[in-house]
Scaffold this motif. Structure first.
Motif, PDB file in Angstrom:
ATOM      1  N   LYS A   1       7.186   4.524  -6.166  1.00  0.00           N
ATOM      2  CA  LYS A   1       7.735   5.857  -6.406  1.00  0.00           C
ATOM      3  C   LYS A   1       8.643   5.935  -7.623  1.00  0.00           C
ATOM      4  O   LYS A   1       8.778   7.000  -8.233  1.00  0.00           O
TER       5      LYS A   1
ATOM      6  N   TRP B   1      10.133   8.959   1.500  1.00  0.00           N
ATOM      7  CA  TRP B   1      10.003   9.039   0.036  1.00  0.00           C
ATOM      8  C   TRP B   1       9.372   7.801  -0.579  1.00  0.00           C
ATOM      9  O   TRP B   1       8.451   7.900  -1.386  1.00  0.00           O
ATOM     10  N   TRP B   2       9.844   6.613  -0.224  1.00  0.00           N
ATOM     11  CA  TRP B   2       9.359   5.425  -0.928  1.00  0.00           C
ATOM     12  C   TRP B   2       8.019   4.926  -0.405  1.00  0.00           C
ATOM     13  O   TRP B   2       7.424   4.000  -0.981  1.00  0.00           O
TER      14      TRP B   2
ATOM     15  N   GLY C   1       4.600   4.164  -0.224  1.00  0.00           N
ATOM     16  CA  GLY C   1       3.510   4.286  -1.195  1.00  0.00           C
ATOM     17  C   GLY C   1       2.227   3.633  -0.767  1.00  0.00           C
ATOM     18  O   GLY C   1       1.318   3.422  -1.571  1.00  0.00           O
TER      19      GLY C   1
END
Length: 532
Positions: A226, A527-528, A530
């Motif tokens: 990210k 959020w992070w 991936g």
């Protein structure tokens, strides 16, 4: 969330009256109960134990991530039906309580650490305050990795009038935590105050620095998908600062059964229903067998025949040739998911009333039932494997193959810290000669490195870390379970929902976080995240 941090209950910290080699004796004077004379070093061992409990056992790791990540498996149809949360992503009677485990334990631990820091600062104990800063980042980052956006910048400030803290955007929180971690590391000084009652590093400031920079590396690698530029910058800071250099640097929270500080995962795996119901996953056993991994004979055993033997901790057959993993997502209820109908079903063991239907599947060996075993918080093996990936990405110098080799050797060495068998140097060398890092392509290398992280952290019973790295990297490539009435739409859960209590205690902040994250279910990506 309301965080009421009042006057410290000082007597609760006088928790050790006599200790074995893991916990030093703390001589306490009942007349020294005032904050002005209380030694904040006394808080550190309690915080350390609390952190170890948060990341292990029934707080969540055994009941969720261990089987989401397909390291363990369970039919979860006997007395231990609570494993349906993990193996089949299906609600059990206490699921809401399990969901809140990390949250409640984590913020309680962080609050304790915050009080230690404040007391240390008033007494000019700069090193102890700095260790508190490292420990606080360790704890809150763990909470964030489980839930996503969580209170950080306004958390733990009830004594300042903030009882409903905002939830920080995880992207910003991670950068803020990394900055706090760096600031704490810059304060540590080998010539400063001595840290006492330290059950992890015995007051060794040099090892605390290595731990802090190794934590920085792990957190930096979380950002790899990210925010790669920030990830690279923080990786380079961590390497320059000095990360773990040998297995002697491993961060372990010791178990101490005699004084009431048992390994929480071992406590769970000593329950008769759990001894019987919890097995190694087919995915894990097949992985270890595919490379003749010497850890297999140490970590797995087929119980002795019969239900009675399957419900006790008597040593079973550890011959690698007979080990077989239980496929995830099956039960013993006679329907289409009954494990006895699986084409590879090995059959039960025993007869009549002593029949154990899943008796021939491999279970965790006795090292995982050792209540004095340590909790593996962060290891040299994991750090070296992360450096192997960082080197592949061009974020640090050094050979990816050498880092990979160091990581595997470290993993083999540290297995002995459970208190059981060890991998010999000859076995380790033979394994690495037969299984060098695949450099044929970037994807092949990434796959091999991150599968090794998954296996290593899982075999250290650090199932939450195995899950987090899977979310980040996408490896190993796992096939989700799609059991009827599951809570994650047939997908492997990516997070735990926020605890129900937050709805009434911190409604506005919670709603803002949920809106920002895009939901509050089991498959909303933080959020992070991936991975695949």
């Amino acid at each position: 969330m309301k965080k009421h941090i009042g006057v410290i209950l000082l007597l609760s910290f006088f928790w050790v009256t006599s200790c074995d080699s893991h916990f030093e004796e703390l001589n306490t004077d009942p007349n020294r109960a005032g904050a002005s004379v209380f030694d904040p070093n006394l808080i550190l061992p309690t915080a350390s134990s609390s952190y170890g409990n948060m990341m292990s056992g029934y707080t969540g790791a055994i009941l969720f991530q261990s089987m989401w990540i397909q390291a363990l498996a369970s039919t979860s149809t006997g007395g231990a039906n609570y494993y349906s949360n993990a193996d089949k992503y299906v609600i059990s009677g206490s699921t809401n309580s399990y969901i809140a485990g990390v949250w409640n334990s984590g913020y309680s631990t962080a609050s304790r650490i915050q009080q230690m820091q404040k007391l240390a600062q008033t007494k000019e104990m700069a090193n102890l305050a700095a260790v508190g800063g490292i420990f606080k980042v360790l704890t809150v980052s763990f909470i964030s990795d489980v839930y996503g956006d969580v209170p950080y910048s306004e958390a733990l400030k009830a004594d300042e009038g903030i009882t409903q803290p905002a939830y920080d955007n995880q992207a910003q929180a991670y950068l803020s935590m990394l900055a706090e971690l760096e600031a704490s590391l810059n304060i540590l000084n080998t010539s400063g105050d001595q840290i006492r009652n330290d059950v992890i590093y015995r007051g060794d400031i040099t090892k605390w620095k290595k731990f802090g920079y190794s934590l920085m590396l792990k957190m930096a690698m979380r950002l790899s998908k990210k925010d790669p530029s920030a990830a690279q910058a923080w990786v380079q800071k961590a390497v320059a600062g000095g990360v773990f250099s040998s297995p002697a640097d491993d961060a372990l929270v010791p178990g101490d059964e005699a004084n009431g500080y048992s390994n929480a995962s071992a406590n769970a795996l000593n329950v008769p229903d759990d001894i019987y119901e919890v097995r190694w996953s087919k995915v894990m056993i097949d992985y270890l067998k595919s490379t003749n991994d010497p850890r297999l004979r140490i970590v797995a055993e087929v119980p002795n025949p019969g239900l009675a033997a399957n419900r006790t901790g008597a040593p079973g057959n550890s011959d690698p040739a007979v080990q077989i993993g239980l496929p995830n997502g099956f039960d013993l209820r006679g329907g289409q998911f009954d494990i006895s109908k699986h084409p590879d079903f090995p059959g039960g063991t025993g007869t009549g009333d002593d029949l154990a239907p899943i008796g021939a599947y491999s279970r965790p060996s006795g090292i995982y039932r050792n209540r004095n075993a340590p909790v593996f918080a962060l290891t040299y093996a994991e750090v070296q494997l992360l450096l192997a990936e960082a080197a592949l990405r061009g974020w640090t110098t050094g050979s990816p193959s050498d880092f990979y080799k160091n990581g595997v050797m470290g993993a083999f060495t540290s297995m002995g810290k459970f208190g059981g068998q060890t991998v010999s140097p000859e076995e380790a060398t033979a394994y690495l000669n037969a299984n060098p890092l695949n450099l044929s392509s970037m994807n092949a290398s990434m796959k091999m490195i991150n599968e090794q992280i998954w296996a290593t952290t899982s075999l250290f019973a650090n199932f939450v870390e195995a899950w987090n790295n899977w979310k980040r990297s996408g490896y190993p490539e796992l096939t989700p379970v799609n059991f009827p009435s599951n809570f994650s739409s047939g997908q492997i859960p990516r997070r735990q929902p926020f605890p129900n209590g937050e709805t009434s205690l911190n409604t506005d902040a919670l709603n803002s976080a949920v809106a920002r994250m895009g939901g509050d279910d089991w498959i909303t990506k933080m959020w992070w995240d991936g991975g695949n």
